[in-house]
Design an enzyme around this catalytic site. Structure first.
Site, mmCIF file in Angstrom:
data_model
loop_
_atom_site.group_PDB
_atom_site.id
_atom_site.type_symbol
_atom_site.label_atom_id
_atom_site.label_comp_id
_atom_site.label_asym_id
_atom_site.label_seq_id
_atom_site.Cartn_x
_atom_site.Cartn_y
_atom_site.Cartn_z
ATOM 1 C CB SER A 155 -10.577 1.004 2.668
ATOM 2 O OG SER A 155 -11.368 0.131 2.260
ATOM 3 C CE1 TYR A 168 -9.649 -1.786 7.269
ATOM 4 C CE2 TYR A 168 -11.509 -1.681 5.884
ATOM 5 C CZ TYR A 168 -10.264 -1.619 6.081
ATOM 6 O OH TYR A 168 -9.259 -1.749 4.918
HETATM 7 N N1 NAD Z 1 -6.660 -6.068 1.739
HETATM 8 C C1 NAD Z 1 -7.642 -5.331 1.157
HETATM 9 O O1 NAD Z 1 -8.763 -5.817 0.719
HETATM 10 C C2 NAD Z 1 -7.828 -3.989 1.509
HETATM 11 C C3 NAD Z 1 -8.525 -3.185 0.990
HETATM 12 C C4 NAD Z 1 -8.717 -1.800 0.960
HETATM 13 C C5 NAD Z 1 -7.586 -1.115 1.910
HETATM 14 N N2 NAD Z 1 -6.824 -2.029 2.594
HETATM 15 C C6 NAD Z 1 -5.817 -1.291 3.401
HETATM 16 O O2 NAD Z 1 -4.443 -1.724 2.809
HETATM 17 C C7 NAD Z 1 -3.677 -1.489 4.023
HETATM 18 C C8 NAD Z 1 -2.779 -2.969 3.985
HETATM 19 O O3 NAD Z 1 -3.228 -3.909 4.309
HETATM 20 P P1 NAD Z 1 -3.390 -5.335 3.445
HETATM 21 O O4 NAD Z 1 -3.975 -5.690 2.799
HETATM 22 O O5 NAD Z 1 -1.925 -5.470 2.746
HETATM 23 O O6 NAD Z 1 -3.003 -6.366 5.011
HETATM 24 P P2 NAD Z 1 -1.965 -7.369 5.591
HETATM 25 O O7 NAD Z 1 -2.688 -7.531 6.899
HETATM 26 O O8 NAD Z 1 -1.483 -8.297 4.804
HETATM 27 O O9 NAD Z 1 -0.891 -6.238 6.088
HETATM 28 C C9 NAD Z 1 -1.090 -5.085 6.984
HETATM 29 C C10 NAD Z 1 0.467 -5.239 7.686
HETATM 30 O O10 NAD Z 1 0.294 -4.030 8.799
HETATM 31 C C11 NAD Z 1 0.968 -4.560 9.978
HETATM 32 N N3 NAD Z 1 0.292 -4.103 11.038
HETATM 33 C C12 NAD Z 1 -0.943 -4.285 11.778
HETATM 34 N N4 NAD Z 1 -0.923 -3.575 12.710
HETATM 35 C C13 NAD Z 1 0.149 -2.981 12.860
HETATM 36 C C14 NAD Z 1 0.610 -1.921 13.884
HETATM 37 N N5 NAD Z 1 -0.084 -1.468 15.100
HETATM 38 N N6 NAD Z 1 1.829 -1.479 13.649
HETATM 39 C C15 NAD Z 1 2.552 -1.633 12.930
HETATM 40 N N7 NAD Z 1 2.213 -2.580 11.600
HETATM 41 C C16 NAD Z 1 0.976 -3.204 11.850
HETATM 42 C C17 NAD Z 1 0.648 -6.269 9.714
HETATM 43 O O11 NAD Z 1 1.817 -6.681 10.440
HETATM 44 C C18 NAD Z 1 0.770 -6.359 8.342
HETATM 45 O O12 NAD Z 1 2.309 -6.523 7.878
HETATM 46 C C19 NAD Z 1 -4.274 -1.479 5.328
HETATM 47 O O13 NAD Z 1 -4.368 -0.137 5.953
HETATM 48 C C20 NAD Z 1 -5.719 -1.987 4.993
HETATM 49 O O14 NAD Z 1 -6.728 -1.576 5.813
HETATM 50 C C21 NAD Z 1 -6.795 -3.404 2.409
#
Ligand code: NAD
Length: 268
Positions: A155, A168
């Site tokens: 991130s 986080y």
């Molecule tokens: N959305 C943002 O602004 C953002 C920014 C930077 C980084 N990220 C990172 O991107 C990645 C994807 O996040 P997103 O934004 O698509 O969020 P999201 O919550 O929509 O998707 C995350 C997915 O991971 C699954 N998940 C959560 N815990 C789990 C576990 N223990 N085992 C298996 N699956 C699990 C959830 O069910 C979900 O489908 C994450 O690592 C997040 O930290 C997100």
């Protein structure tokens, strides 16, 4: 956009049921990949927003399969090392091998330092950091023979001191350290390890309390969250294009990279 940039590559993606994981799955499928898609498909009580459902994972598989590749799905918690390993071994047996893994599953809790609980620390570190390690560890036995690519999703909070969610930010910095060290250990075997650093993307990861905590509670911290480019958020596909590059052979001499797709937020 469709082509053959990862034609025939077999790729594991965690957290694939929705959000960026789904986008990575579809983008890689468009470019010819076969996929092993993993998600917990269950909500966690420690989080203030719901996680994905089995229907979400089935929908990702449907969208990816439209592009003609093979797709294997598994409902697994990335914290469960043995179950993840078994699911990956099974998927690899079905697809005939593995070329890359995208450790994308992640969770976010919110709170000022004095309201952050042990439970939040454990959950976020377990999923985001140890879950990323479990994903690498499940993939690696299948990559050591022929080489491959590990893409660990960090991130902008993995590169700067993003406040109001200490576990986080710590976990995403941890992903960088893990990936750099692994890149050193595995370079000789032609395994590349890189991290991706998105700015904010609109997905299901939406803890309602963050906005109020920031804007009402600590407006002095707002500038830390502002992008340099004139966009409040990036789109999931912008991040998927970085993942695609790192999975593809176009990046065959790229390892240990912190690939920012952050609209300049970490410049601030
Ligand atoms: N959305 C943002 O602004 C953002 C920014 C930077 C980084 N990220 C990172 O991107 C990645 C994807 O996040 P997103 O934004 O698509 O969020 P999201 O919550 O929509 O998707 C995350 C997915 O991971 C699954 N998940 C959560 N815990 C789990 C576990 N223990 N085992 C298996 N699956 C699990 C959830 O069910 C979900 O489908 C994450 O690592 C997040 O930290 C997100």
């Amino acid at each position: 956009m469709s082509g053959n940039r990862v034609e025939g590559k077999r790729v594991l993606i965690t957290g694939a049921a929705r959000g960026m994981g789904r986008s990575h799955a579809v983008r890689l499928a468009e470019e010819g990949a076969d996929l092993i898609l993993v998600d917990i498909c269950e909500s966690l009580p420690e989080l203030e927003y719901p996680l994905a459902t089995p229907e979400d994972l089935a929908e990702t598989a449907r969208l990816a399969e439209k592009h003609g590749g093979q797709v294997v799905t598994s409902i697994v918690d990335v914290r469960d090392e043995a179950a993840l390993r078994a699911a990956v071994d099974d998927g690899v047996a079905q697809l005939g091998g593995l070329d890359a893994a995208v450790a994308n599953a992640g969770v976010l809790t919110v709170g000022t330092w004095d309201k952050t609980t042990q439970k939040q620390w454990r959950t976020v570190l377990d999923v985001n950091l140890i879950g990323t390690w479990n994903t690498c560890a499940a993939a690696l036995p299948h990559l050591v023979e022929r080489g491959g690519s590990l893409v660990n999703i960090s991130s902008s909070a993995g590169l700067k001191g993003t406040p109001l969610h200490l576990p986080y930010t710590a976990s995403k910095h941890g992903v960088v350290g893990l990936s750099r060290a692994l890149a050193n250990e595995l370079g000789a075997q032609n395994i590349r390890v890189n991290t991706v650093h998105p700015t904010g993307v609109e997905t299901g990861m939406r803890p309602e309390s963050l906005h109020a905590l920031l804007v009402d509670g600590r407006p002095d911290l707002v500038p830390i969250f502002l992008n340099a480019l004139p966009a409040v958020m990036a789109q999931a596909v912008d991040i998927s294009n970085a993942v695609l590059f790192l999975v593809s052979d176009e990046s065959r001499f790229v390892t240990g990279l912190e690939f920012k797709v952050d609209a300049g937020v970490t410049l601030r």
